[in-house]
Write an enzyme that holds these catalytic residues in place. Structure first.
Site, PDB file in Angstrom:
ATOM      1  CG  ASP A 178      -1.234   0.504   8.161  1.00 28.49           C
ATOM      2  OD1 ASP A 178      -2.027   1.422   8.429  1.00 28.49           O
ATOM      3  OD2 ASP A 178      -0.033   0.688   7.903  1.00 28.49           O
ATOM      4  CE  LYS A 188       0.831   1.420   4.432  1.00 25.16           C
ATOM      5  NZ  LYS A 188       1.342   2.747   4.836  1.00 25.16           N
TER       6      LYS A 188
END
Length: 291
Positions: free
Chosen positions: A139, A10
């Site tokens: 996350d 990401k």
């Protein structure tokens, strides 16, 4: 029987740090964008729990202890399903740079939860899987949900965001930055960035010309104070023609937005160590599913 799932890296399109929390985390606002760059996580039925790391970045992960996050995710899944152990051998084919702000460990943990649920046919709801993910790391919920998400709280509250395809140049650093250190530096000398409505609007509209200059990361300045290479890399990418460049997450990786893949290739050729990718991925599913 085994299940293989992609664990997508990401980047943070923006990262706005609000304040420290009593639980040791920070309240943040961010958009997390999964990338085509990915690890592969395979779960195969077995007694107990074993985590094995392979792939070109195997040594990096083992040095950083990143495989522990996968085991934590597996055991959290087992606890939720009432099992003593995950009853699986989990293999991580490691391709994402480690300790780089690209979320590789969190992605592996999210893929582990998904793979175990599929392997054992437990059929946990997305809400339940997100709860497991939040217990593992900040996350992990965003990377379990798939697609671009807006995240706030400590990063565990996630809402899907529509994102057009974007093309990126990624420059990992030769050193690592520990996430707790980056936030401690922000506590000592950091500022909270602007409202990010314009960033989100540009991302959703696919307006790269507006998105590039609007990228920001509240941790970038304090990390660059300790590691000037971060600022040097941002400048080099902009000089090479990027629409905008920013540190990703807690760093030290720097990412730059390009108009299209050919433009990204051109920028990457001018900056040593750079590679290109895009996001969000065309598919978030497993490459082959149940084997």
């Amino acid at each position: 029987m085994s299940v293989t799932r992609r664990a997508h890296a990401k980047l943070n399109v923006f990262l706005r740090v609000l304040s420290a929390r009593d639980d040791g985390y920070h309240d943040i606002q961010t958009v997390i964008l999964p990338l085509e760059l990915h690890d592969l996580v395979t779960a195969e039925r077995a007694d107990g729990c074993t985590v094995t790391v392979t792939g070109p970045r195997q040594a990096e992960l083992l040095r950083a202890g990143g495989e522990a996050l996968v085991e934590r995710a597996a055991r959290a899944w087992a606890h939720e399903t009432g099992r003593e152990a995950p009853d699986a051998v989990i293999t991580v084919d490691k391709r994402i740079p480690v300790a780089a702000g690209l979320g590789g460990g969190s992605a592996d943990a999210a893929a582990t939860i998904r793979a175990l649920d599929e392997l054992h046919g437990t059929g946990l709801s997305t809400e339940t899987q997100l709860g497991i993910a939040a217990a593992v790391g900040s996350d992990v919920p965003a990377l379990l949900l798939g697609g671009a998400v807006y995240a706030d709280g400590r990063g565990d509250r996630v809402t899907p965001v529509h994102a057009q395809t974007t093309h990126w140049v990624v420059v990992p650093a030769s050193f690592a930055v520990r996430t707790p250190d980056a936030y401690a530096w922000w506590d000592a000398a950091g500022d909270t960035g602007p409202d990010a409505g314009a960033v989100i609007a540009a991302l959703e509209a696919g307006n790269d010309e507006n998105l590039g200059p609007a990228l920001f990361d509240d941790l970038e300045r304090v990390v660059a104070t300790k590691h000037p290479e971060v600022a040097d890399t941002v400048a080099a990418l902009v000089d090479a023609g990027a629409l905008g460049a920013v540190m990703s997450g807690s760093g030290p990786t720097v990412v730059a937005l390009a108009r299209h893949m050919a433009h990204a290739d051109q920028i990457a050729e001018a900056v040593p160590g750079a590679f290109v990718t895009s996001g969000p991925p065309r598919t978030m599913g497993p490459p082959s599913g149940v084997v």
